[in-house]
Design an enzyme around this catalytic site. Structure first.
Site, PDB file in Angstrom:
ATOM      1  N   ASN A   1       1.181  -1.437  -0.127  1.00 20.28           N
ATOM      2  CA  ASN A   1       0.614  -0.253  -0.220  1.00 20.28           C
ATOM      3  C   ASN A   1       1.146   1.061   0.108  1.00 20.28           C
ATOM      4  O   ASN A   1       0.501   2.725  -0.545  1.00 20.28           O
ATOM      5  CB  ASN A   1      -0.922  -0.072   1.615  1.00 20.28           C
ATOM      6  CG  ASN A   1      -0.407   0.033   2.298  1.00 20.28           C
ATOM      7  OD1 ASN A   1       0.848  -0.551   2.345  1.00 20.28           O
ATOM      8  ND2 ASN A   1      -0.795   0.390   3.717  1.00 20.28           N
TER       9      ASN A   1
ATOM     10  N   GLU B   1       3.749  -3.816  12.731  1.00 16.01           N
ATOM     11  CA  GLU B   1       2.961  -3.090  12.433  1.00 16.01           C
ATOM     12  C   GLU B   1       1.572  -3.931  11.450  1.00 16.01           C
ATOM     13  O   GLU B   1       2.294  -3.949  10.501  1.00 16.01           O
ATOM     14  CB  GLU B   1       3.888  -1.506  11.130  1.00 16.01           C
ATOM     15  CG  GLU B   1       4.852  -0.932  12.192  1.00 16.01           C
ATOM     16  CD  GLU B   1       3.813  -0.247  13.361  1.00 16.01           C
ATOM     17  OE1 GLU B   1       3.152  -0.169  13.819  1.00 16.01           O
ATOM     18  OE2 GLU B   1       5.406   0.541  14.026  1.00 16.01           O
TER      19      GLU B   1
ATOM     20  N   CYS C   1      -3.358   1.715   6.769  1.00 11.48           N
ATOM     21  CA  CYS C   1      -3.571   0.726   8.171  1.00 11.48           C
ATOM     22  C   CYS C   1      -3.840   1.730   9.075  1.00 11.48           C
ATOM     23  O   CYS C   1      -5.049   0.552   9.415  1.00 11.48           O
ATOM     24  CB  CYS C   1      -2.276   0.595   9.085  1.00 11.48           C
ATOM     25  SG  CYS C   1      -1.470   1.514   8.861  1.00 11.48           S
TER      26      CYS C   1
ATOM     27  N   GLU D   1       7.110   2.368  15.650  1.00 14.62           N
ATOM     28  CA  GLU D   1       8.495   2.936  14.338  1.00 14.62           C
ATOM     29  C   GLU D   1       8.511   4.426  15.137  1.00 14.62           C
ATOM     30  O   GLU D   1       7.351   4.814  15.152  1.00 14.62           O
ATOM     31  CB  GLU D   1       8.166   2.220  13.110  1.00 14.62           C
ATOM     32  CG  GLU D   1       7.794   0.789  12.581  1.00 14.62           C
ATOM     33  CD  GLU D   1       8.090   0.337  11.474  1.00 14.62           C
ATOM     34  OE1 GLU D   1       6.725   0.436  11.114  1.00 14.62           O
ATOM     35  OE2 GLU D   1       9.121   0.158  10.244  1.00 14.62           O
TER      36      GLU D   1
HETATM   37  P1  NAD Z   1       0.589  -9.503   3.950  1.00 17.30           P
HETATM   38  O1  NAD Z   1       0.505  -9.849   5.106  1.00 17.30           O
HETATM   39  O2  NAD Z   1       0.319 -10.443   2.743  1.00 17.30           O
HETATM   40  O3  NAD Z   1       1.923  -9.542   3.453  1.00 17.30           O
HETATM   41  C1  NAD Z   1       2.879  -7.899   3.112  1.00 17.30           C
HETATM   42  C2  NAD Z   1       4.305  -8.995   3.615  1.00 17.30           C
HETATM   43  O4  NAD Z   1       4.778  -9.920   3.542  1.00 17.30           O
HETATM   44  C3  NAD Z   1       4.552  -9.282   1.658  1.00 17.30           C
HETATM   45  O5  NAD Z   1       6.128  -8.150   1.791  1.00 17.30           O
HETATM   46  C4  NAD Z   1       4.606 -10.143   1.909  1.00 17.30           C
HETATM   47  O6  NAD Z   1       5.415 -10.784   0.832  1.00 17.30           O
HETATM   48  C5  NAD Z   1       5.355 -11.062   2.641  1.00 17.30           C
HETATM   49  N1  NAD Z   1       4.611 -12.073   3.713  1.00 17.30           N
HETATM   50  C6  NAD Z   1       4.060 -13.114   3.427  1.00 17.30           C
HETATM   51  N2  NAD Z   1       4.151 -14.015   3.937  1.00 17.30           N
HETATM   52  C7  NAD Z   1       4.509 -14.449   4.804  1.00 17.30           C
HETATM   53  C8  NAD Z   1       6.319 -14.368   5.777  1.00 17.30           C
HETATM   54  N3  NAD Z   1       5.257 -16.034   6.407  1.00 17.30           N
HETATM   55  N4  NAD Z   1       6.785 -13.923   6.449  1.00 17.30           N
HETATM   56  C9  NAD Z   1       7.435 -12.831   6.092  1.00 17.30           C
HETATM   57  N5  NAD Z   1       7.105 -12.759   5.184  1.00 17.30           N
HETATM   58  C10 NAD Z   1       6.095 -13.061   4.454  1.00 17.30           C
HETATM   59  O7  NAD Z   1      -0.058  -7.939   3.695  1.00 17.30           O
HETATM   60  P2  NAD Z   1      -0.556  -7.133   2.498  1.00 17.30           P
HETATM   61  O8  NAD Z   1      -1.542  -7.488   2.224  1.00 17.30           O
HETATM   62  O9  NAD Z   1       0.726  -6.757   1.630  1.00 17.30           O
HETATM   63  O10 NAD Z   1      -0.682  -5.344   3.848  1.00 17.30           O
HETATM   64  C11 NAD Z   1      -2.599  -5.048   3.790  1.00 17.30           C
HETATM   65  C12 NAD Z   1      -2.064  -5.322   5.183  1.00 17.30           C
HETATM   66  O11 NAD Z   1      -0.642  -4.357   5.657  1.00 17.30           O
HETATM   67  C13 NAD Z   1      -3.306  -4.461   6.133  1.00 17.30           C
HETATM   68  O12 NAD Z   1      -3.486  -5.693   6.874  1.00 17.30           O
HETATM   69  C14 NAD Z   1      -3.329  -3.298   6.448  1.00 17.30           C
HETATM   70  O13 NAD Z   1      -3.803  -2.900   7.550  1.00 17.30           O
HETATM   71  C15 NAD Z   1      -0.991  -3.645   7.026  1.00 17.30           C
HETATM   72  N6  NAD Z   1      -0.622  -2.483   7.393  1.00 17.30           N
HETATM   73  C16 NAD Z   1      -0.487  -2.280   8.144  1.00 17.30           C
HETATM   74  C17 NAD Z   1       0.319  -0.201   8.561  1.00 17.30           C
HETATM   75  C18 NAD Z   1       0.699  -0.209   9.781  1.00 17.30           C
HETATM   76  O14 NAD Z   1       1.818   0.252  10.334  1.00 17.30           O
HETATM   77  N7  NAD Z   1       0.278  -1.272  11.559  1.00 17.30           N
HETATM   78  C19 NAD Z   1       0.470   0.020   7.145  1.00 17.30           C
HETATM   79  C20 NAD Z   1       0.570  -0.936   6.542  1.00 17.30           C
HETATM   80  C21 NAD Z   1       0.233  -1.494   6.038  1.00 17.30           C
END
Ligand code: NAD
Length: 457
Positions: A132, A228, A262, A437
């Site tokens: 995102n 996060e 998020c 962070e």
């Molecule tokens: P996701 O959890 O599917 O993927 C995030 C990242 O993790 C990707 O790079 C993915 O390839 C990697 N990944 C997948 N499986 C893994 C594993 N087993 N070990 C390590 N890495 C792995 O999330 P998404 O769909 O890409 O992003 C959306 C989510 O992110 C939403 O839930 C959103 O709320 C959250 N988000 C949180 C924040 C925050 O700061 N709190 C900021 C932005 C997005």
């Protein structure tokens, strides 16, 4: 780095292929981590040199902002000015950390004993980021990690690897080899990186589900983690607010980046008797929002960034409407290619409905009636999320009283997440994360305290 395998990256506005991205093999990843570990030995030595290079990194991002922005819009979909703005904003994070005064050495002599406390870097950091905010979240991790003397490997989402790879090329001209690297590829690359024995810290931004997996895998090796994760931020409007007063602000605090941040409003609580009025006021703004290809001038809301996310949003809307929710505006996908979905305002929903209890991460705003300040706060604090929140009122003291009692990492009055800045901590309660962070707190999370004790000279 040349790779034998590649994977496809599509434009979410047109469904066209943007590029084949390099898929890092397990052997290449291992070499990358070993390289980062070797680079750590010299990188950790000179803090003022590191600060200088963080400044150069900021300059480099700014000078390539247009190009990086265009790549980001092509693979992620957000409007071009927002993409370019994200890059220049990220430069601000590098500049902030370049100048951050940190209390890294304390020395004193007590009763003939010399005492020293220093902050030491941890080693190789894995920075795993979602799709995102493909550049900003790199900055949140890399700038403090590098200032502290760690080396870092960024693992972008397989949906948006191109911007991160372009940042990697730009930073290759700034940092010594292997200090900042980017490993792209489809999963399980993320879990391979976070499980690598030479990685000492995993800083992860993404979904709660994956975050829990990262925590479980990190625990086997006692790696440090910062998580996060998702949010389901509540906004509470108090009974002294007229519906039109903040209608535009409330809309954009939910639909910025097409709802894919998020910390945006994911559920809106308004006085029960005014639900329809607020829904109409916000729907009026929604109807004028220009939804389209982010590369076209004037677009305010792009497509959903990924096809699975579009499918999830469609399913959330269909289920809610089938269960009795009413779409005051929107409610369905838009015609044509691309992952477009109408900005949607739903009423006749309540706590317990999936659209209210879970994170939708897309262009749907459920509006729920509340029965007063305490009722609204209780419902805002219910559930497993605790990322952000906001209170909207003509009376700032009354709003502040409620805001202070949110179980959330960050809570705002009369806006939502506009308060995110490099010098304020960002994190979540409960399932929304572990650690924070940004600011000195974010920097400290990339260090270990070291106490030294010696006879005084
Ligand atoms: P996701 O959890 O599917 O993927 C995030 C990242 O993790 C990707 O790079 C993915 O390839 C990697 N990944 C997948 N499986 C893994 C594993 N087993 N070990 C390590 N890495 C792995 O999330 P998404 O769909 O890409 O992003 C959306 C989510 O992110 C939403 O839930 C959103 O709320 C959250 N988000 C949180 C924040 C925050 O700061 N709190 C900021 C932005 C997005």
């Amino acid at each position: 780095m040349e790779t034998a395998d590649t994977f496809e990256v599509f434009n979410p506005a047109t469904d066209e292929l943007v590029a084949q991205a390099p898929a890092c093999s397990p052997e290449q990843l291992d070499r990358m981590v070993r390289g980062a570990d070797e680079a750590f030995t010299s990188w950790r030595r000179d803090e003022s040199a590191r600060r200088e290079l963080l400044r150069k990194a900021a300059d480099a991002l700014e000078s390539h902002a247009e190009r990086l922005g265009a790549i980001m819009t092509a693979e992620q979909g957000k409007p071009l000015p927002d993409s370019v703005g994200e890059v220049t904003r990220t430069a601000g994070w590098f500049r902030y950390y370049a100048d951050l005064e940190v209390d890294s050495v304390q020395q004193r002599t007590v009763d003939g004993v010399f005492l020293e406390v220093t902050r030491q870097p941890l080693g190789v950091v894995a920075g795993i980021v979602p799709w995102n905010m493909p550049v900003l979240l790199i900055g949140w991790k890399a700038a403090p990690a590098l200032l502290a003397g760690n080396t870092i490997i960024i693992k972008p989402s397989p949906f948006t690897p191109l911007t991160a790879l372009a940042v990697g090329e730009i930073f290759a001209e700034v940092f010594p080899p292997n200090v900042f690297s980017v490993a792209s590829g489809p999963d399980p690359l993320g879990s391979q990186l976070s499980a690598h024995p030479l990685v000492r810290k995993v800083s992860f931004t993404g979904s709660i589900e994956t975050g829990k997996r990262v925590a479980a895998s990190a625990s086997e090796d006692l790696k440090r983690i910062t998580l996060e994760l998702g949010g389901n931020d509540a906004a509470i409007v108090l009974d002294d607010v007229e519906p039109e007063r903040f209608a535009s602000d409330l809309f954009w605090a939910a639909f910025k980046n097409n709802g894919q941040l998020c910390s945006l409003i994911k559920r809106l609580y308004v006085p029960r008797a005014r639900v329809q009025d607020f829904a109409e006021a916000i729907a009026t703004v929604a109807r004028t929002a220009r939804v389209g290809d982010g590369a076209l001038e004037g677009t305010q809301i792009g497509p959903l960034a990924t096809r699975p996310q579009w499918e999830k949003i469609k399913e959330f809307a269909d289920t809610a409407i089938a269960q009795g929710a009413v779409a005051v505006t929107g409610g369905k996908p838009m015609e044509g290619p691309g992952n477009f979905f109408e900005p949607t305002v739903l009423i006749n929903v309540t706590d317990g409905d999936r659209i209210v209890d879970e994170e939708q991460f897309g262009p749907i705003m459920p509006i729920i009636g509340h029965d007063g300040d305490e009722d609204a706060l209780r419902r805002a604090n219910a559930g497993n999320y605790g990322l952000g929140g906001s209170v909207w009122s003509e009376d700032i003291d009354r709003a502040l009283d409620l805001a202070r009692r949110f179980e959330a990492g960050q809570t705002a009055v009369n806006h939502h997440s506009r308060g995110i800045r490099p010098d304020m901590p960002f994190g979540g309660f409960k399932w929304s994360g572990i650690g924070v962070e940004n600011g000195a707190w974010g920097y400290e999370a990339y260090t270990q305290l070291h106490a030294v004790n010696a006879p005084a000279k």
